[in-house]
Scaffold this active site. Structure first.
Site, PDB file in Angstrom:
ATOM      1  N   HIS A 194      27.254  22.705  31.708  1.00 28.04           N
ATOM      2  CA  HIS A 194      25.890  22.922  31.247  1.00 28.04           C
ATOM      3  C   HIS A 194      24.920  23.041  32.416  1.00 28.04           C
ATOM      4  O   HIS A 194      24.015  23.872  32.420  1.00 28.04           O
ATOM      5  CB  HIS A 194      25.459  21.759  30.348  1.00 28.04           C
ATOM      6  N   GLU A 434      43.607  42.557  32.742  1.00 26.64           N
ATOM      7  CA  GLU A 434      43.503  41.388  33.628  1.00 26.64           C
ATOM      8  C   GLU A 434      44.764  40.530  33.579  1.00 26.64           C
ATOM      9  O   GLU A 434      44.789  39.432  34.106  1.00 26.64           O
ATOM     10  CB  GLU A 434      42.248  40.572  33.326  1.00 26.64           C
ATOM     11  N   ASP A 458      40.627  37.703  36.978  1.00 30.51           N
ATOM     12  CA  ASP A 458      41.810  37.087  36.374  1.00 30.51           C
ATOM     13  C   ASP A 458      43.099  37.757  36.840  1.00 30.51           C
ATOM     14  O   ASP A 458      44.098  37.079  37.061  1.00 30.51           O
ATOM     15  CB  ASP A 458      41.719  37.129  34.842  1.00 30.51           C
ATOM     16  N   CYS A 505      35.055  45.643  36.000  1.00 27.55           N
ATOM     17  CA  CYS A 505      33.983  44.662  35.807  1.00 27.55           C
ATOM     18  C   CYS A 505      34.260  43.362  36.568  1.00 27.55           C
ATOM     19  O   CYS A 505      33.437  42.464  36.565  1.00 27.55           O
ATOM     20  CB  CYS A 505      33.761  44.382  34.322  1.00 27.55           C
TER      21      CYS A 505
HETATM   22  C1  PEP Z   1      37.676  39.174  35.286  1.00 24.55           C
HETATM   23  O1  PEP Z   1      38.584  38.405  34.980  1.00 24.55           O
HETATM   24  O2  PEP Z   1      37.733  39.964  36.248  1.00 24.55           O
HETATM   25  C2  PEP Z   1      36.427  39.182  34.502  1.00 24.55           C
HETATM   26  C3  PEP Z   1      35.468  40.057  34.734  1.00 24.55           C
HETATM   27  O3  PEP Z   1      36.286  38.235  33.551  1.00 24.55           O
HETATM   28  P1  PEP Z   1      35.806  36.706  33.799  1.00 24.55           P
HETATM   29  O4  PEP Z   1      35.427  36.585  35.238  1.00 24.55           O
HETATM   30  O5  PEP Z   1      34.680  36.483  32.874  1.00 24.55           O
HETATM   31  O6  PEP Z   1      37.051  35.973  33.432  1.00 24.55           O
HETATM   32 MG    MG Z   2      38.608  37.494  33.033  1.00 24.16          MG
END
Ligand code: PEP
Ligand code: MG
Length: 589
Positions: A194, A434, A458, A505
């Site tokens: 949090h 991922e 990931d 992303c």
């Molecule tokens: C990732 O795993 O690259 C991703 C963008 O997701 P998160 O970082 O939210 O797990």
């Molecule tokens: Mg991820």
């Protein structure tokens, strides 16, 4: 002595400042017993303290909602729930009645029991909630012992500083002044705490999970911290300090300049068009993404709407949140990632099982498909938001074709329940790549998906078998390791073959060297963190895709991440009007 300590980067941004240690815990509660005739009065005193604490928490929730937004305010819901917990109340009252303890001593003993039970858990969600528990303990005890609350008073000092503490409670975080708090460093906590959520909302860099090495950081010493990588430089050398100031001044000048050119398309010097979208955690960030010139949203991490919540947000609430983002980008894509809960992010309303290996456990799409009501609510809200704009859904942690097929089945059931006029507004469905399984079976997934988003964060941990939150493994957790870059190349080729829209992303796209590598490999669509967005757009405008292609051509033979980076760094430094100073500043950010 100049040394480096590694933590977990939890709120992006770099800071240099003097360390201000805060110790805010009440470690000793005086032992006081009472006579049988005082019992009822003592129970009443406890009830009053509880009522007072509840009032304070409610006020803090209202204040935080006003200052930072409704989702940030909801952080305090779990505390209100804990204060009213029947077991906590009954246990404390039993200590008063049966053991003739004062209210404060009885309450502290009861809290100790709860804490010990929570400490026994290895579950990240439970450990995260310890900070909430401490918040309540301090609040109730301060009232009973007639003391002023130490936490909030100590946090905002008289000079700007980097705050260092074993842990920061949500109350401390919510009260921080970003002018006075340059950064936060804690031994405990996780990206889903949090306090971290609030730090991000306040724009304060944070490094958490530093562990026992926190004691190496001396009060009053100078510290250079990076809230993205989790690196802490203790007593940085004069050249490092100078480098930070240079980079900060450069970044400020550039931000000003970039604001002026934010409307320009992001094309390379040889005319290759790219799409640079924004990664969002919370809906209100959409407005800043628009100001920075983002080409839509490539990743909206919807789970931040539910982390720490004690009840499932209903369809209407979710619809309003998604609509807000879609309305900010009426003509561009908004990619809503369905709840990626589990791992290190948990809502309270789910009793997540204790798992030895949460990142390999019940997480993301696995949770959603097992809880169809939760999933259906979210998908319905997304389908309704699609009426307003161009929203698409992205499924996290996909490792089987069935996960996509089953999601599509639920979507079809939703379409059937819609009014006939709304039917036919089909929503695009994409997968996060991922897991190694998703890279390996892209040809099997292709018939069921409309687009693909590469999640390097990931994928790196699963390919390298290195927990992304484990500071000891930071060197191994390298998204530019040869094993990874071979997979990126393969994914790009497979997506082209199956004519799949491909974006990135993961954090690699927010890294200057990373985005250059991806450009050289043929990637054209990136979704990056807000902090990195202006710089990444400017970098793309200053490089040639053809040159980067040549630079990256031989990299498949590299033996390490360092060997991958070296020629890219050299290329960036060689760019005219994009000198070494700029490249260094970028890689330092
Ligand atoms: C990732 O795993 O690259 C991703 C963008 O997701 P998160 O970082 O939210 O797990
Ligand atoms: Mg991820």
């Amino acid at each position: 002595m100049n040394s480096i300590v590694e933590g977990v980067g939890a709120s992006a941004g770099r800071a240099l400042g003097v360390v201000r240690w805060i110790h805010w815990d009440i470690t000793v509660v005086p032992h006081r017993t009472i006579g049988p005739e005082e019992v009822e009065a003592e129970v009443r005193r406890f009830d009053e303290a509880r009522a007072w604490a509840l009032e304070q928490v409610t006020r803090l929730q209202e204040e935080t909602t006003r200052r930072l937004g409704p989702f940030e305010g909801k952080v305090f819901e779990s505390q209100a729930m804990m204060i009213e917990d029947p077991e906590l109340i009954a246990g404390t009252v039993a200590y008063i009645r049966n053991n003739f303890l004062s209210a404060e001593r009885a309450f502290d003993w009861q809290m100790l029991e709860v804490r010990v039970r929570m400490h026994d858990s290895v579950h990240a969600m439970v450990l995260d909630r310890l900070a909430d528990l401490r918040d309540i303990r301090i609040r109730v005890l301060c009232h009973l012992l007639d003391r002023t609350e130490p936490a909030r008073a100590a946090a905002n000092g008289t000079e700007p500083a980097i705050l260092v503490a074993h842990d920061i409670t949500p109350s401390i975080a919510a009260g921080l002044d970003p002018e006075q708090t340059l950064g936060i460093v804690t031994a405990g906590g996780s990206r889903g705490s949090h306090s971290v959520l609030l730090a991000r909302a306040l724009g304060i860099p944070a490094v958490v999970g530093v562990g026992a090495e926190l004691k190496e950081i001396a009060d009053g010493s100078l510290l250079l911290m990076d809230g993205r990588t989790g690196e802490l430089r203790l007593d940085p050398s004069p050249p490092e300090v100078e480098g930070f100031h240079r980079a900060a001044a450069h970044a400020a000048r550039r931000r000003e300049m970039l604001r002026k050119v934010s409307g320009r398309p992001t094309e390379t010097t040889d005319g290759v068009h790219t799409v640079v979208q924004a990664n969002l955690d919370l809906p209100h960030e959409a407005e800043e993404a628009v100001r920075l010139g983002a080409d839509g949203v490539g990743l909206f991490r919807s789970e931040f709407l539910v982390i720490g919540r004690r009840e499932i947000p209903d369809e209407e609430e979710q619809f309003r949140a998604y609509k807000r983002v879609v309305e900010a980008f009426p003509d561009q894509e908004v990619t809503l990632r369905t709840f990626d809960i589990g791992g290190d992010k948990f809502p309270i309303f789910l009793s997540m099982p204790q798992e030895d290996n949460p990142y390999l456990g019940w997480r993301a799409i696995r949770v959603c498909l097992d809880l169809p009501d939760l999933f259906r609510n979210q998908l319905r809200a997304a389908v309704r938001a699609a009426e307003v704009g161009n929203i698409r859904v992205l499924l996290p942690l996909v490792s089987t074709v069935d996960e996509v097929r089953n999601t599509r089945d639920i979507l079809h059931q939703i379409y059937e329940t819609l009014e006939s006029a709304e039917k036919g507004r089909r929503i695009l469905v994409g997968v996060m790549v991922e897991t190694p399984a998703a890279v390996e079976t892209l040809d099997l997934l292709a018939p069921y998906v409309d687009f693909v988003s590469l999640g390097t964060n990931d994928l790196t941990q699963y390919v390298m078998a290195a927990d992304r939150g484990n500071a000891k493994l930071a060197r191994l957790y390298d998204p530019m390791h040869p094993a990874l870059i071979r997979l990126y190349a393969r994914l790009e080729r497979d997506c082209a073959r199956h004519e799949l829209d491909l974006g990135v992303c993961g954090e690699l796209a927010s890294d200057p060297l990373g985005v250059s590598l991806l450009l050289g490999m043929g990637y054209r669509k990136f979704s990056v963190s807000l902090a990195a967005l202006p710089e990444i757009r400017e970098l793309i405008r200053n490089v040639s895709a053809a040159d980067l292609h040549d630079v990256c051509r031989g990299l498949y033979k590299a033996e390490s991440g360092a060997e991958v980076r070296e020629p890219i760094q050299r290329y960036l430094e060689s760019r005219a009007g994009f000198g070494s100073d700029f490249a260094a500043a970028l890689s330092e950010e």
